[in-house]
Write a protein that holds these residues in place. Sequence first.
Motif, mmCIF file in Angstrom:
data_model
loop_
_atom_site.group_PDB
_atom_site.id
_atom_site.type_symbol
_atom_site.label_atom_id
_atom_site.label_comp_id
_atom_site.label_asym_id
_atom_site.label_seq_id
_atom_site.Cartn_x
_atom_site.Cartn_y
_atom_site.Cartn_z
ATOM 1 N N THR A 1 78.426 6.907 53.266
ATOM 2 C CA THR A 1 79.130 7.400 54.455
ATOM 3 C C THR A 1 78.757 8.845 54.780
ATOM 4 O OG1 THR A 1 81.035 8.063 53.075
ATOM 5 C CG2 THR A 1 81.123 5.875 54.108
ATOM 6 N N ILE A 2 77.577 9.298 54.308
ATOM 7 C CA ILE A 2 77.226 10.701 54.530
ATOM 8 C C ILE A 2 77.070 11.016 56.016
ATOM 9 C CG2 ILE A 2 74.703 10.458 54.372
ATOM 10 C CD1 ILE A 2 74.799 13.086 52.672
ATOM 11 N N ASP A 3 76.770 9.995 56.822
ATOM 12 C CA ASP A 3 76.618 10.219 58.258
ATOM 13 C C ASP A 3 77.937 10.557 58.941
ATOM 14 O OD1 ASP A 3 77.385 7.623 57.588
ATOM 15 O OD2 ASP A 3 76.528 6.746 59.397
ATOM 16 N N GLN A 4 79.059 10.471 58.215
ATOM 17 C CA GLN A 4 80.363 10.821 58.771
ATOM 18 C C GLN A 4 80.756 12.274 58.496
ATOM 19 O OE1 GLN A 4 83.282 7.907 57.481
ATOM 20 N NE2 GLN A 4 81.853 6.206 57.811
ATOM 21 N N ASN A 5 79.937 12.995 57.720
ATOM 22 C CA ASN A 5 80.248 14.380 57.375
ATOM 23 C C ASN A 5 79.945 15.309 58.550
ATOM 24 O OD1 ASN A 5 79.634 17.167 56.090
ATOM 25 N ND2 ASN A 5 80.585 16.018 54.430
ATOM 26 N N SER A 6 80.786 16.323 58.738
ATOM 27 C CA SER A 6 80.616 17.250 59.865
ATOM 28 C C SER A 6 79.368 18.113 59.733
ATOM 29 C CB SER A 6 81.856 18.148 59.987
ATOM 30 O OG SER A 6 82.024 18.933 58.809
ATOM 31 N N ARG A 7 78.828 18.251 58.506
ATOM 32 C CA ARG A 7 77.606 19.038 58.297
ATOM 33 C C ARG A 7 76.346 18.224 58.599
ATOM 34 N NH1 ARG A 7 78.958 24.463 57.773
ATOM 35 N NH2 ARG A 7 80.752 24.658 56.387
ATOM 36 N N ILE A 8 76.513 16.961 58.924
ATOM 37 C CA ILE A 8 75.397 16.040 59.107
ATOM 38 C C ILE A 8 75.204 15.714 60.587
ATOM 39 C CG2 ILE A 8 74.640 13.663 58.711
ATOM 40 C CD1 ILE A 8 74.274 15.298 56.244
ATOM 41 N N LYS A 9 73.942 15.701 61.015
ATOM 42 C CA LYS A 9 73.572 15.198 62.337
ATOM 43 C C LYS A 9 72.627 14.008 62.120
ATOM 44 C CE LYS A 9 75.633 18.408 64.829
ATOM 45 N NZ LYS A 9 76.451 18.939 63.699
ATOM 46 N N VAL B 1 79.674 25.875 48.981
ATOM 47 C CA VAL B 1 80.029 25.203 47.730
ATOM 48 C C VAL B 1 81.209 24.270 47.928
ATOM 49 C CG1 VAL B 1 80.864 25.584 45.375
ATOM 50 C CG2 VAL B 1 79.121 27.088 46.328
ATOM 51 N N LEU B 2 82.113 24.619 48.830
ATOM 52 C CA LEU B 2 83.292 23.794 49.082
ATOM 53 C C LEU B 2 82.931 22.444 49.691
ATOM 54 C CD1 LEU B 2 85.733 26.510 50.514
ATOM 55 C CD2 LEU B 2 85.656 25.591 48.181
ATOM 56 N N ASP B 3 81.770 22.371 50.338
ATOM 57 C CA ASP B 3 81.350 21.104 50.960
ATOM 58 C C ASP B 3 80.718 20.132 49.968
ATOM 59 O OD1 ASP B 3 81.983 21.798 53.710
ATOM 60 O OD2 ASP B 3 80.293 23.195 53.602
ATOM 61 N N VAL B 4 80.317 20.622 48.796
ATOM 62 C CA VAL B 4 79.529 19.810 47.871
ATOM 63 C C VAL B 4 80.251 18.541 47.402
ATOM 64 C CG1 VAL B 4 78.439 19.785 45.584
ATOM 65 C CG2 VAL B 4 78.076 21.719 47.137
ATOM 66 N N PRO B 5 81.539 18.612 46.979
ATOM 67 C CA PRO B 5 82.192 17.371 46.520
ATOM 68 C C PRO B 5 82.194 16.267 47.573
ATOM 69 C CG PRO B 5 83.472 19.275 45.851
ATOM 70 C CD PRO B 5 82.422 19.786 46.787
#
Length: 347
Positions: free
Chosen positions: A242-250, A228-232
């Motif tokens: 810029t979602i490709d810069q998130n650590s949860r994203i490959k 839930v903390l990652d959602v914002p």
Amino acid sequence: MDDSKKKISFIINPISGTQGKEQILKWLDEKLDKSRYIPEVIYTEWAGHAVEIAARKAKEEVFAVVAIGGDGTINEIARSLVHTKTALGIIPCGSGNGLARHLQIPMEAKKAIDIINEGLIDIIDYGKINDVPFFCTCGVGFDAFVSLQFSKAGRRGPLIYLEKTLLESLKYKPETYELEMDGNTSRYKAFLIACGNASQYGNNAYITPQATLNDGLLDVTILEPFTVLDVPALSFQLFNKTIDQNSRIKTFRCKTLRIHRSKPGVIHFDGDPMMMGENIDVNILKRGLQVIVPKNAEKDTSNVLQRAQDYINGLKQINEAIMEDITHTNRRILDKGKEQIKRLRKN
């Protein structure tokens, strides 16, 4: 008949999106360049009807078939126009309008008609997922699951989509997938796997933000399990491109992709759900579709302020969806309470 004029067919899906089509027809009659085009308007009458109409018009070699609808209508028309002399035109009035937004076709029908009057043609790539054509995005996992729920909702529009997303995300369980891409194999536990020919789902939600329509490559985004903390941050980056810069994203690019999962399930193509088996093959076909595009479109006209506004608008829609859901829930509780009181009084 004036042989210098080009035949152009407008296909209307009367139930797509959230707006009526009568005003669009009035603008079409007023603004379409009749010195250049001989128009006809055709309404779809059942699911898949646009596929048949567009195929017939492609055989007649009309200049263009214009979709008046959303990404689903565009998909039906475009699949019949690939590798033909007939171009796709778009007057967007769907729930997401992902392909139109990527092509920078205006959301206002009047301005979209101006683009058709200009008649500038570009040739774009398209994809296939197990031989089903797609032009914007396809994928497996949560986004496909939500597409299935959305198709059953009965109501249309971005708020309904957000409502389904909010309700289902809390109970959705990520799956483990085996991916074969251009000779390499990897395993991922993923919330979703999105394959983009274009950059977004629609509504400026950029799931594959670096995708282009003419590079002959799939852009793949894998969203790994998150809290839930990652959602914002994920929400902001989705709208901020810029979602490709998130650590949860490959992310990666490839020409072909095979996805293997443990059991059959739902996939989506351009937002429409379909059941498929354990093995899913996705590939890109280069320069297969002619499209009418804006003359002065830039690669990326958005700036930081515009992206921030997109995010704020997204949050506003989410908040409205939450409040709508709360209102429906409270009404159901109140109705149940009234029924119980009536029964008690009878007894």
